[in-house]
Scaffold this motif. Structure first.
Motif, PDB file in Angstrom:
ATOM      1  N   GLY A 118      38.873  44.922  62.916  1.00  0.00           N
ATOM      2  CA  GLY A 118      40.262  45.272  63.187  1.00  0.00           C
ATOM      3  C   GLY A 118      40.450  46.769  63.078  1.00  0.00           C
ATOM      4  N   LYS A 119      41.340  47.296  63.919  1.00  0.00           N
ATOM      5  CA  LYS A 119      41.629  48.722  63.884  1.00  0.00           C
ATOM      6  C   LYS A 119      43.121  48.912  64.114  1.00  0.00           C
ATOM      7  N   LEU A 120      43.762  49.709  63.259  1.00  0.00           N
ATOM      8  CA  LEU A 120      45.186  49.986  63.435  1.00  0.00           C
ATOM      9  C   LEU A 120      45.354  51.046  64.512  1.00  0.00           C
ATOM     10  N   LYS A 127      50.163  48.589  66.900  1.00  0.00           N
ATOM     11  CA  LYS A 127      49.437  47.371  67.233  1.00  0.00           C
ATOM     12  C   LYS A 127      48.067  47.378  66.544  1.00  0.00           C
ATOM     13  N   ILE A 128      47.470  46.198  66.556  1.00  0.00           N
ATOM     14  CA  ILE A 128      46.134  46.097  65.985  1.00  0.00           C
ATOM     15  C   ILE A 128      45.156  45.720  67.082  1.00  0.00           C
ATOM     16  N   SER A 129      44.118  46.505  67.184  1.00  0.00           N
ATOM     17  CA  SER A 129      43.070  46.214  68.150  1.00  0.00           C
ATOM     18  C   SER A 129      41.971  45.423  67.445  1.00  0.00           C
ATOM     19  N   GLN A 184      46.655  43.338  54.284  1.00  0.00           N
ATOM     20  CA  GLN A 184      46.975  43.308  55.713  1.00  0.00           C
ATOM     21  C   GLN A 184      45.906  42.559  56.502  1.00  0.00           C
ATOM     22  N   LEU A 185      44.663  42.855  56.190  1.00  0.00           N
ATOM     23  CA  LEU A 185      43.555  42.249  56.938  1.00  0.00           C
ATOM     24  C   LEU A 185      43.504  40.744  56.693  1.00  0.00           C
ATOM     25  N   LEU A 189      46.158  38.828  58.751  1.00  0.00           N
ATOM     26  CA  LEU A 189      46.330  39.197  60.151  1.00  0.00           C
ATOM     27  C   LEU A 189      46.448  37.992  61.081  1.00  0.00           C
ATOM     28  N   TYR A 195      54.769  40.509  59.313  1.00  0.00           N
ATOM     29  CA  TYR A 195      53.820  41.623  59.296  1.00  0.00           C
ATOM     30  C   TYR A 195      54.450  42.959  59.666  1.00  0.00           C
ATOM     31  N   GLU A 234      44.376  43.025  71.822  1.00  0.00           N
ATOM     32  CA  GLU A 234      45.368  43.644  70.940  1.00  0.00           C
ATOM     33  C   GLU A 234      46.369  42.618  70.448  1.00  0.00           C
TER      34      GLU A 234
END
Lengths: 96, 95
Positions: A47-49, A54-56, A81-82, A85, A94, B94
């Motif tokens: 996961g990447k913020l 948004k989260i990619s 958060q993770l 998700l 969230y 996403e």
């Protein structure tokens, strides 16, 4: 079967909530926080913020993983958060 | 897939249970990620530098195939398609 695919669940769990750099087949590279590793396929979910909030989510397939380097460990807020998700009941709260 | 029931040593029951618990947690999160992906546009990086995108519909339980719709390829759009996971290096979406 690669070394990565042969790991056991306890070994995979040591990567969860860590920031990693994954090198995959054909020299593709991925960075992000490890959300989970599927114990059946050895697929890595990162996961990447994003800047827009948004989260990619990127998933590298277990058979294509060449190397995984561990970087930072997530702080408690990041872990929280993770962990939530993909949980349906948490997803609404969230963004608040 | 990991075919052996135990890789945690010589049949120590506590180790086995810990390993099994770890397997459950990892697997549940992965299955939830598949649920979260349903209906989203997903970008697939395939071998030989091929990139395609599609709307994700479903996976089989062993994660061998993905069923997708509106698969955009350099050669046109396929309304329904199956992607073999062995052809995929990574996929991204996403939330």
């Amino acid at each position: 079967m690669s070394e990565w695919q042969r790991k056991n669940p306890l070994e995979w769990q040591t990567y969860v909530n860590k920031e990693v750099k994954v090198t995959a087949a054909e020299k593709h590279e991925y960075k992000g926080w490890v959300l989970t590793i599927d114990p059946v396929s050895a697929n890595i979910v990162l996961g990447k913020l994003m800047e827009d909030g948004k989260i990619s989510v990127s998933v590298i397939l277990g058979h294509a993983v060449k190397e995984v380097e561990i970087g930072n460990e997530g702080d408690d807020e990041m872990k929280e958060q993770l962990a939530h998700l993909f949980m349906p009941e948490e997803s609404k709260a969230y963004g608040q | 897939s990991s075919s052996s029931i135990s890789t945690a040593g010589s049949g120590n029951r506590a180790d086995l249970e810990r390993e099994q618990q770890g397997r459950v947690e990892l697997r549940e999160r992965y299955l939830r990620s598949l649920f979260a992906m349903a209906g989203h546009t997903v970008h697939f990086t395939m071998y030989e530098r091929v990139n395609v995108s599609a709307s994700f519909d479903a996976s089989d339980i062993d994660i061998l195939n993905f069923q997708v719709s509106n698969l955009q390829t350099p050669l046109g759009v396929h309304r329904e398609a199956l992607l073999r996971c062995s052809d995929i290096i990574s996929y991204t979406f996403e939330l």
